[in-house]
Design an enzyme around this catalytic site. Structure first.
Site, PDB file in Angstrom:
ATOM      1  N   HIS A 107      -8.462  -0.865  -1.668  1.00 33.48           N
ATOM      2  CA  HIS A 107      -7.439  -2.075  -1.687  1.00 33.48           C
ATOM      3  C   HIS A 107      -7.979  -3.125  -2.106  1.00 33.48           C
ATOM      4  CE1 HIS A 107      -4.758   0.083   1.397  1.00 33.48           C
ATOM      5  NE2 HIS A 107      -5.918   0.736   1.734  1.00 33.48           N
ATOM      6  N   LYS A 116     -13.916  -4.539   5.152  1.00 37.27           N
ATOM      7  CA  LYS A 116     -13.750  -5.138   3.898  1.00 37.27           C
ATOM      8  C   LYS A 116     -14.709  -6.280   3.406  1.00 37.27           C
ATOM      9  CE  LYS A 116     -10.526  -7.763   6.321  1.00 37.27           C
ATOM     10  NZ  LYS A 116      -9.545  -8.680   6.369  1.00 37.27           N
ATOM     11  N   GLN A 145       1.088 -10.859  -3.395  1.00 41.09           N
ATOM     12  CA  GLN A 145      -0.502 -10.538  -3.507  1.00 41.09           C
ATOM     13  C   GLN A 145      -0.736 -10.000  -4.944  1.00 41.09           C
ATOM     14  OE1 GLN A 145      -0.296  -7.444  -0.470  1.00 41.09           O
ATOM     15  NE2 GLN A 145      -1.636  -8.466   0.795  1.00 41.09           N
ATOM     16  N   ARG A 165       6.061 -11.353   6.104  1.00 42.35           N
ATOM     17  CA  ARG A 165       5.499 -11.130   7.148  1.00 42.35           C
ATOM     18  C   ARG A 165       5.756 -11.991   8.329  1.00 42.35           C
ATOM     19  NH1 ARG A 165      -0.811  -9.698   5.102  1.00 42.35           N
ATOM     20  NH2 ARG A 165      -0.185  -8.106   3.751  1.00 42.35           N
ATOM     21  N   HIS A 221      -4.273  -0.816  -6.007  1.00 40.83           N
ATOM     22  CA  HIS A 221      -5.128   0.332  -5.361  1.00 40.83           C
ATOM     23  C   HIS A 221      -5.911   1.208  -6.151  1.00 40.83           C
ATOM     24  CE1 HIS A 221      -2.157  -1.178  -2.385  1.00 40.83           C
ATOM     25  NE2 HIS A 221      -2.988  -1.186  -1.497  1.00 40.83           N
ATOM     26  N   ASP A 243      -1.955  -7.391  -5.803  1.00 40.26           N
ATOM     27  CA  ASP A 243      -2.405  -6.413  -5.384  1.00 40.26           C
ATOM     28  C   ASP A 243      -2.851  -5.210  -6.141  1.00 40.26           C
ATOM     29  OD1 ASP A 243      -3.315  -4.856  -3.130  1.00 40.26           O
ATOM     30  OD2 ASP A 243      -0.969  -4.809  -2.286  1.00 40.26           O
ATOM     31  N   CYS A 282       0.733  -1.093   0.067  1.00 36.10           N
ATOM     32  CA  CYS A 282       0.079   0.051   0.032  1.00 36.10           C
ATOM     33  C   CYS A 282       0.928   1.117   0.100  1.00 36.10           C
ATOM     34  CB  CYS A 282      -0.983   0.003   1.205  1.00 36.10           C
ATOM     35  SG  CYS A 282      -1.651  -1.463   1.808  1.00 36.10           S
TER      36      CYS A 282
END
Length: 636
Positions: free
Chosen positions: A514, A468, A382, A364, A386, A384, A335
């Site tokens: 996200h 979410k 991910q 992580r 945005h 991912d 992010c």
RNA sequence: GCCACUUUAGCUCAGCUGGCUAGAGCAGCUGAUUUGUAAUCAGCAGGUCGUUGGUUCGAGUCCGACAAGUGGCUCCA
């Protein structure tokens, strides 16, 4: 007194009639099969007198509620058996679960319970079951309940009783066992015919890691032995689909402590599938106006301090790396990097929505006990993106994201459940103002309702910056994993001071979405492998077609077929070995290759091939044109 | 991180109550075999039994510690 039935009928009954008598009045068969009844949605015993008007239902083994009563009762039976075997055992919770039941117990000092003890417990349960002890409910006063458990030194039940202080307290007795219990049992233990203790595990009292750890004993029971056998068979079948097992067998990936715990290494075949998935989603993204970006794997610690991730998730990130007075972190999420891309130039309302996508690898520090195959790892990628949009564009963008995620699950024909993840009560767990949270949750719910999402709400499941929409799928052994996610964020735009110039020539704050349709490539792959049991569809399979000449005499023709297929973009494997065709077929099937082409003298003569489809078998001789047609129809 | 269990060859597994050079199948390598819809035959090679302390005349086997894995629990951006 009136009882209303599920079919809408309302009948008059004498006050104090029992569920069993009502069942008998309907049919003897139903009364025989009845396990419990439901009164206004509460499961209670057949023997309890009914004293007021209610919605009435009869539950048998076919009903979820019937199984619940059965397994709830079975957990009492387990407890009774444990009490006989370990007289000083102390009991915690013992509820029914989706498949069976468990009981949390504290065993006497020095007693260990392992798999070797299962048979003993099962035998004792069966012995007690045969006594056909009735489950009988009684009222308890707070004082009596308290002193009962005080005398037994059971702090857990005492803890529970405190909670029920102002309510009606009841207990249930069967045989020599008494348990604090709200009710909902089957008539007697004799109905429990098939019993299996499945596993033991540790579990904290009340699910709090500050509390004592108890021993949780899992079991399952059935009214018939055959049903238990079927259950065990299905369980075994499911274990064969386990992605960790298939990943090894099909050479997709491996995980070894020599590389690092929770750090999967992708082999060529696994990489192939993963890349196919990436291509699939990338095409969809580009068609939807996303732009791809690439950001580094580490980032300045300050970036995460700005985003707020660092304080909120300090414990689940790898420790920062110090370089020349500066601290860097392995990227735990993408992010902040994307937010910096947004900030890279002034943005106008005409630019929005801006959609930045990246297969972003993040690291992580997951607790070691939590790691599991590809499902829970310490380094993962991910899919991912945005989306930066004006508040008035939020709904439309959310709908787009949800539809994209749904497309993924539809493409692979996966069963998915949808959760609206909202914030919980905890202080300090959430950033942002109460107003923006209410706004965000309201919009999420409106969107979900507008597109007729079949959802449930998960309180306390939100991320720290916003609510979410999560997509949850079960793995082969029934565990639930969150895959796709779509998240609303009013917090990061503030923290990063993101803005755009509106048509009014004033500065405004964008809203961020996200979203990751797969969730993570690793976890999605784990589910995908299990979903297909390794039998990947033609377009995804690393090897699509194996070509099996029967003798060397057909080699030349086989090579010709192979080059035709290769030229058409198919992935082929030619088995040139001097092995029997039976063996070649066996190995091709074990490698789960979608098609095998058997080529002998007859096929060379007729200029065709014998086609064998994986999991189907021999589908006969086909011309080259025909197989190209088949393969084309299966490609995407 | 916590609780329980597991760890023997690349893979799947034998190895009983501690006792000669730790076995098998598959995979690998070598050779023979030219075969019609799920495994041709033979030979060779491959292991300091997860690591590390201890008990013992003697440990793959018993005990402890550590590591990893599995099932749960807490956690999960």
């Amino acid at each position: 007194m009136k009882l209303s039935f599920p079919d809408g009928q309302i009948k008059e009954y004498e006050n104090g009639i029992t569920g069993l008598e009502v069942a008998k009045s309907i049919s003897e068969g139903l009364a025989r099969n009845a396990l419990a009844i439901g009164l206004d949605g509460v499961i209670i015993e057949l023997s309890r007198p009914i004293t007021q008007d209610a919605e009435f239902k009869i539950f048998t083994w076919k009903d979820i509620e019937g199984k619940e009563a059965f397994w709830h009762s079975s957990s009492h039976l387990l407890a009774e058996a444990l009490q006989e075997l370990y007289p000083d055992v102390k009991f915690g919770f013992g509820p029914p679960i989706e498949n069976g039941f468990y009981y949390d117990v504290e065993l006497p000092e020095g007693t260990k319970l392992g798999e070797d003890d299962f048979a003993k417990i099962e035998a004792k349960m069966k012995e007690l079951a045969k006594k056909k002890s009735q489950f009988v409910m009684h009222d308890w006063t707070y004082e009596d309940a308290k002193s009962y458990y005080q005398n037994r030194g059971n702090e857990f039940k005492q803890d529970l009783i405190e909670e029920f202080k102002d309510q009606k307290i009841t207990y249930c007795t069967q045989g020599n066992f008494t348990d604090l219990c709200k009710g909902g049992h089957i008539p007697h233990t004799g109905l429990i015919k098939a019993i299996k203790i499945l596993s033991v595990a540790g579990a904290y009292w009340r699910g709090n890691s500050d509390n004592k750890m108890l021993t949780r004993i899992y079991g399952i029971t059935f009214p018939k032995q055959a049903e238990l056998e079927e259950f065990m068979r299905i369980r075994e079948e499911a274990e064969k689909r386990d992605h960790r097992k298939l990943g090894k067998e099909l050479n997709l990936f491996f995980i070894t402590p020599e590389v690092g715990q929770g750090l999967p290494v992708w082999l060529p075949k696994g990489t192939f599938i993963r890349r196919k998935l990436e291509k699939f989603i990338t095409e969809e993204l580009l068609a939807r106006g996303y732009q791809e970006v690439i950001t580094p794997h580490i980032g300045n610690l300050n970036l995460y301090k700005t985003s707020g991730h660092y304080p909120y998730y300090k414990d689940s990130q790898f420790a920062p790396i110090s370089v020349e007075e500066e601290e860097y972190m392995l990227k735990p999420m993408n992010c902040p990097h994307h937010h910096k891309i947004y900030q890279n130039e002034p943005r106008s309302y005409k630019d929005l929505p801006l959609r930045f996508a990246e297969f972003g690898t993040v690291y992580r520090y997951e607790q070691s006990g939590e790691l599991s195959g590809l499902s829970r790892v310490r380094g993962f990628t991910q899919d991912d993106a945005h989306i930066y949009c004006m508040p008035e564009q939020l709904k439309e963008e959310l709908i787009n994201c949800v539809e994209l995620t749904q497309l993924v699950f539809k493409t692979f024909d996966m069963e998915v459940s949808t959760r609206l993840s909202f914030r919980g009560e905890e202080e300090n767990k959430y950033a942002g103002t109460a107003e923006s949270w209410e706004e965000a949750e309201r919009i999420v719910k409106e969107v979900a309702d507008e597109i007729n999402l079949d959802y449930f709400i998960g309180i306390g499941e939100a991320s720290f910056y916003g609510p979410k929409i999560d997509f949850i799928v079960k793995d082969a052994i029934g565990r639930k994993w969150q895959l796709g996610t779509v998240q609303v964020d009013y917090v990061m735009p503030e923290r990063f001071d993101l803005e755009y110039i509106g048509s009014d020539n004033n500065k405004h704050r964008p809203v961020i979405i996200h979203r990751a349709p797969f969730g993570s490539m690793e976890r999605f792959m784990s589910i995908l492998i299990e979903h297909f049991a390794g039998n990947f569809p033609f377009w995804l399979a690393p090897d699509q077609i194996s070509i099996l000449p029967i003798t060397d005499n057909q080699l030349e023709y086989a090579k010709k077929i192979q080059s035709i297929l290769n030229d058409n973009g198919y992935r082929t494997k030619l088995d040139e070995r001097a092995e029997k065709v039976n063996r070649k077929i066996a190995e091709s099937e074990q490698a789960k290759i979608p098609f095998s082409l058997v080529i002998g003298a007859k096929e060379v003569e007729a200029e065709n091939v014998s086609v064998r489809e994986h999991t189907v078998g021999d589908i006969g001789k086909k011309s080259i044109e025909e197989i190209l047609e088949i393969f084309k129809s299966l490609s995407r």
